[in-house]
Write a protein that holds these residues in place. Sequence first.
Motif, PDB file in Angstrom:
ATOM      1  N   PRO A  20       0.754  -1.078  -0.455  1.00 16.33           N
ATOM      2  CA  PRO A  20      -0.241  -0.170  -0.221  1.00 16.33           C
ATOM      3  C   PRO A  20       1.093   1.092   0.285  1.00 16.33           C
ATOM      4  O   PRO A  20       2.063   0.993   0.597  1.00 16.33           O
ATOM      5  N   ASN A  21       0.408   2.242  -0.418  1.00 12.78           N
ATOM      6  CA  ASN A  21       1.113   3.424  -1.237  1.00 12.78           C
ATOM      7  C   ASN A  21       0.408   4.654  -0.891  1.00 12.78           C
ATOM      8  O   ASN A  21       0.412   6.042  -1.563  1.00 12.78           O
ATOM      9  N   ALA A  22      -0.626   4.800  -0.308  1.00 13.68           N
ATOM     10  CA  ALA A  22      -1.451   5.565  -0.245  1.00 13.68           C
ATOM     11  C   ALA A  22      -1.230   7.232   0.008  1.00 13.68           C
ATOM     12  O   ALA A  22      -1.023   8.571  -0.061  1.00 13.68           O
ATOM     13  N   MET A  23      -0.262   6.769   1.026  1.00 13.60           N
ATOM     14  CA  MET A  23       0.266   7.654   1.559  1.00 13.60           C
ATOM     15  C   MET A  23       1.479   8.668   0.718  1.00 13.60           C
ATOM     16  O   MET A  23       0.984  10.010   0.918  1.00 13.60           O
ATOM     17  N   ILE A  24       1.637   7.888  -0.271  1.00 17.50           N
ATOM     18  CA  ILE A  24       2.330   9.117  -0.774  1.00 17.50           C
ATOM     19  C   ILE A  24       1.783   9.320  -1.799  1.00 17.50           C
ATOM     20  O   ILE A  24       1.282  10.437  -2.772  1.00 17.50           O
ATOM     21  N   PHE A  25       0.960   8.328  -2.582  1.00 15.13           N
ATOM     22  CA  PHE A  25      -0.147   8.299  -3.620  1.00 15.13           C
ATOM     23  C   PHE A  25      -1.615   8.435  -4.079  1.00 15.13           C
ATOM     24  O   PHE A  25      -2.255   8.805  -4.367  1.00 15.13           O
ATOM     25  N   GLY A  26      -2.151   7.945  -2.667  1.00 18.87           N
ATOM     26  CA  GLY A  26      -3.070   8.754  -2.090  1.00 18.87           C
ATOM     27  C   GLY A  26      -4.487   7.409  -2.546  1.00 18.87           C
ATOM     28  O   GLY A  26      -2.992   6.035  -2.923  1.00 18.87           O
ATOM     29  N   ARG A  27      -5.547   7.241  -2.950  1.00 20.44           N
ATOM     30  CA  ARG A  27      -6.754   6.132  -2.859  1.00 20.44           C
ATOM     31  C   ARG A  27      -5.560   4.898  -3.894  1.00 20.44           C
ATOM     32  O   ARG A  27      -4.824   5.598  -4.557  1.00 20.44           O
ATOM     33  N   GLY A  28      -5.755   3.558  -3.963  1.00 25.58           N
ATOM     34  CA  GLY A  28      -5.719   2.730  -4.991  1.00 25.58           C
ATOM     35  C   GLY A  28      -3.854   2.405  -4.397  1.00 25.58           C
ATOM     36  O   GLY A  28      -4.096   2.647  -3.178  1.00 25.58           O
ATOM     37  N   GLY A  29      -3.784   1.519  -4.961  1.00 22.99           N
ATOM     38  CA  GLY A  29      -2.177   1.038  -4.576  1.00 22.99           C
ATOM     39  C   GLY A  29      -2.145  -0.045  -3.538  1.00 22.99           C
ATOM     40  O   GLY A  29      -1.382  -0.159  -3.217  1.00 22.99           O
ATOM     41  N   GLY A  30      -3.143  -0.785  -3.709  1.00 23.24           N
ATOM     42  CA  GLY A  30      -3.709  -1.874  -2.493  1.00 23.24           C
ATOM     43  C   GLY A  30      -1.659  -2.938  -2.780  1.00 23.24           C
ATOM     44  O   GLY A  30      -2.066  -2.989  -0.867  1.00 23.24           O
ATOM     45  N   GLY A  31      -1.806  -3.359  -3.546  1.00 19.26           N
ATOM     46  CA  GLY A  31      -0.541  -4.478  -3.679  1.00 19.26           C
ATOM     47  C   GLY A  31       0.541  -3.426  -4.389  1.00 19.26           C
ATOM     48  O   GLY A  31       1.521  -4.248  -4.196  1.00 19.26           O
ATOM     49  N   GLY A  32       0.814  -2.203  -4.130  1.00 16.60           N
ATOM     50  CA  GLY A  32       1.489  -1.812  -4.889  1.00 16.60           C
ATOM     51  C   GLY A  32       1.469  -0.329  -6.340  1.00 16.60           C
ATOM     52  O   GLY A  32      -0.177  -0.632  -7.134  1.00 16.60           O
ATOM     53  N   ILE A  33       2.309   0.015  -6.849  1.00 16.93           N
ATOM     54  CA  ILE A  33       1.897   0.580  -7.708  1.00 16.93           C
ATOM     55  C   ILE A  33       3.081   0.771  -9.203  1.00 16.93           C
ATOM     56  O   ILE A  33       4.086   0.520  -8.682  1.00 16.93           O
ATOM     57  N   VAL A  34       2.496   1.664 -10.160  1.00 18.27           N
ATOM     58  CA  VAL A  34       3.889   1.488 -10.797  1.00 18.27           C
ATOM     59  C   VAL A  34       4.288   2.956 -11.139  1.00 18.27           C
ATOM     60  O   VAL A  34       3.110   3.093 -11.805  1.00 18.27           O
ATOM     61  N   ASN A  35       4.805   3.411 -11.682  1.00 17.71           N
ATOM     62  CA  ASN A  35       5.340   4.597 -11.897  1.00 17.71           C
ATOM     63  C   ASN A  35       6.683   4.427 -13.119  1.00 17.71           C
ATOM     64  O   ASN A  35       7.327   4.291 -13.167  1.00 17.71           O
ATOM     65  N   ARG A  36       5.928   5.322 -14.087  1.00 16.56           N
ATOM     66  CA  ARG A  36       7.261   5.255 -15.515  1.00 16.56           C
ATOM     67  C   ARG A  36       7.621   6.928 -14.707  1.00 16.56           C
ATOM     68  O   ARG A  36       6.857   7.782 -14.968  1.00 16.56           O
ATOM     69  N   VAL A  37       9.154   7.008 -15.275  1.00 15.84           N
ATOM     70  CA  VAL A  37       9.836   8.239 -14.978  1.00 15.84           C
ATOM     71  C   VAL A  37       9.945   8.560 -16.441  1.00 15.84           C
ATOM     72  O   VAL A  37      10.942   7.623 -17.051  1.00 15.84           O
ATOM     73  N   THR A  38       9.592   9.364 -16.764  1.00 17.50           N
ATOM     74  CA  THR A  38       9.535   9.404 -18.165  1.00 17.50           C
ATOM     75  C   THR A  38      11.063  10.499 -18.279  1.00 17.50           C
ATOM     76  O   THR A  38      12.272  11.100 -17.883  1.00 17.50           O
ATOM     77  N   LYS A  39      11.129  10.515 -19.703  1.00 15.77           N
ATOM     78  CA  LYS A  39      13.257  11.204 -20.100  1.00 15.77           C
ATOM     79  C   LYS A  39      13.137  12.784 -20.360  1.00 15.77           C
ATOM     80  O   LYS A  39      12.416  13.097 -20.258  1.00 15.77           O
ATOM     81  N   ARG A  40      14.020  13.386 -19.430  1.00 17.48           N
ATOM     82  CA  ARG A  40      14.441  15.365 -19.732  1.00 17.48           C
ATOM     83  C   ARG A  40      14.967  15.584 -20.644  1.00 17.48           C
ATOM     84  O   ARG A  40      16.773  14.974 -20.879  1.00 17.48           O
ATOM     85  N   PRO A  41      15.383  17.038 -20.463  1.00 13.84           N
ATOM     86  CA  PRO A  41      16.801  17.587 -21.534  1.00 13.84           C
ATOM     87  C   PRO A  41      18.023  17.092 -20.629  1.00 13.84           C
ATOM     88  O   PRO A  41      17.326  17.767 -19.736  1.00 13.84           O
TER      89      PRO A  41
END
Length: 709
Positions: free
Chosen positions: A138-159
Amino acid sequence: MSLRTVLWIGASMAAPAVAYADDAADTGPEIVVTGTRDAYSAGPITSATKTATDTRDIPQAISIVSSAQIQDQGFRSMGDLLRYVPGATVSLGEGNRDQIVLRGNGSTADFFVDGLRDDVQYYRGLYNLERVEVLKGPNAMIFGRGGGGGIVNRVTKRPEARSFAEVEGTLDQEGAGSVAVDLNRPLGDIVLGRFNAVYENLASFRDVYGGRWVGINPTVALVPDEAMRIDLSYEFNSDHRVADRGLPSARPGTLADPSPPLAGFRDTFFGDPKLNKVRFQAHVLHGELRHRFGDSLSFTSRWLYGDYDKLYQNAFPAAPPSLGPGGVEQVGIEGYRDATKRRNLLSQNDLVWTVSTGPIRHTLLAGIEWGEQWSRAVHLTGFFDSGVPTANGGRRAFVPLDDPVPIPPIAFRLGAGNRSVHGDADFLGLYVQDQIAIGDHIDIVAGLRRDRFSLKLDDFIAGAGFARTDNLWSPRLGLVLKPDAALSLYASYSRSFLPQSGDQFASLDPNLQALAPERFKNLEVGAKWELRPSLTLTIAAYRLDRTNTRAPDPNDPTRTILTGAQRSRGIELGLTGQIAPNWRVSAGTALQDARIVSTTSAAPAGTKVALVPRHQASLWTRYDFSPRLGAGLGVYAQSRSFASISNTVMLPGYARVDAAAYVHLAHGIEAQVNVENLLGARYFATASNDNNIMLGAPRTVRGTMRFLF
């Protein structure tokens, strides 16, 4: 010793896929995210705590897949990538979306991009990613609702502050291929620019499957001084493909074996290529401002506006084959059309302050997140009016089991199970966190979040409106002990919630609007040990309880009560990084059990959760024999699992071997060959339910040419 036994022994070294990527420190002047193709080890990340923190100091299991590993393994989709993450399994997603099961909890919405919610149902690309982060539990403290089993975060390329260009082309023997570009160049003294784009032609071993996927992502960064950076990004996604729902299960009595009648239909398309289609388009604007007020105080503001439009319609197998009149084999077919429009407006604002009091160092976080999400969803049932044998009021047609499957004409119109709704969801989250370092050997992470989630839904079929507002606390507490600089031991507690309106908040009625959200509670212990500066061994053990799950009232079957519960337990072990400068490894193994412990509306107590194999293991390694020549070898294996919560259809366990070769042809020219399923294993990869089961791809050879300027 059998081949499967050998593969299991080889794969049992497993670890979460982790990659090197030096995440931009929130408190420092350098914000550019950079990666390297030379390692899979991890540097500091911000997603888990919203502060730049080394993964050894974060009290939870984390898997990170870098752009280097994505390229080395030739991943083409999120499903390919997530299959190499221990504790994660991939659902078929009805052939139209990414869908994942993390620690026994399935979701279509626990996806994020650069820390912001990315919960629309679609297929996400990999062309513009620096890395993918999978945070377990669970990651609600950082990401809010949902994410009970975990979350998948994509980090995009920056200049970045240098000029380079990369052009890549791929092609496999089925005709699937892509062309991608990554261009970066400073545009002035304070302006940096980057352009990523891809065109992908979709094809596979499956009959009639095809389509095309386009992604375009220009970004601009403004860096007026060392203390400030502003990133602005626009992303366009367009996806046109045939919706493939896979195969039905075999006749009763042959459920656990790919035996007749489906032995001769493994490549058959159980749909209509003219009718089965996915049409998706997205326009996403993203901005981020980071400012450092001094050595100890920084501010970050992120925002996102997304406009999404999706149409999905299909015919699909809805029942296993059966004997019809005259002993003719027949299969049940159903269909529906689903159209969704979504607009997301999201914002996060974080203030980070670092202060020391004697031997104690505090990294304090205070933040606010708010957003609005407007949705219009229409679901129409398919009816068969052509005179073929039907059931369920004309919604299911029985057709001969043949190749191709003769799909009768389908009329999409209002009927049982239809939906026509307009939803307006808004949320506000306030959170605080303190990362306390007591000397060099003790870290404490304590955080608390208060969320207000409100949903108003107009049901045009029922001619009624419904609304519910939930206010919930999401705590997090973790302790990290570091006996020496290379070893950390941790224990953690975290909690999350999910409103009864579900992942996509498209369902609300008089019953649901009276029910409190589901709750997820996670207890976890683990260790992270740097065997050497670039090689990390990790282990985590957890117990995750899901409660407030809907169940029928034993005293009144027309009512629903919240007495259902599910429990997931498991152990994850990993080894990640560089064994030697020219030898890299990313491996993972998971032992897990997820089952219903108190009867729910979906299943009785004792039922096992779908798509959760008890044993799962992966191993990927790359060895460079010289600066010009390298090779890669991978193994993925899992034990059997159930196709659905019914626990009547079993997906057999399997093991698959992958391989790769890398050649540096000349300055700036690289060639790569990936072979998936090298030994030609025949297996079922995943499912959506008992009668939508996807066959694993046979041996697939893919060639890649890469030009660097």
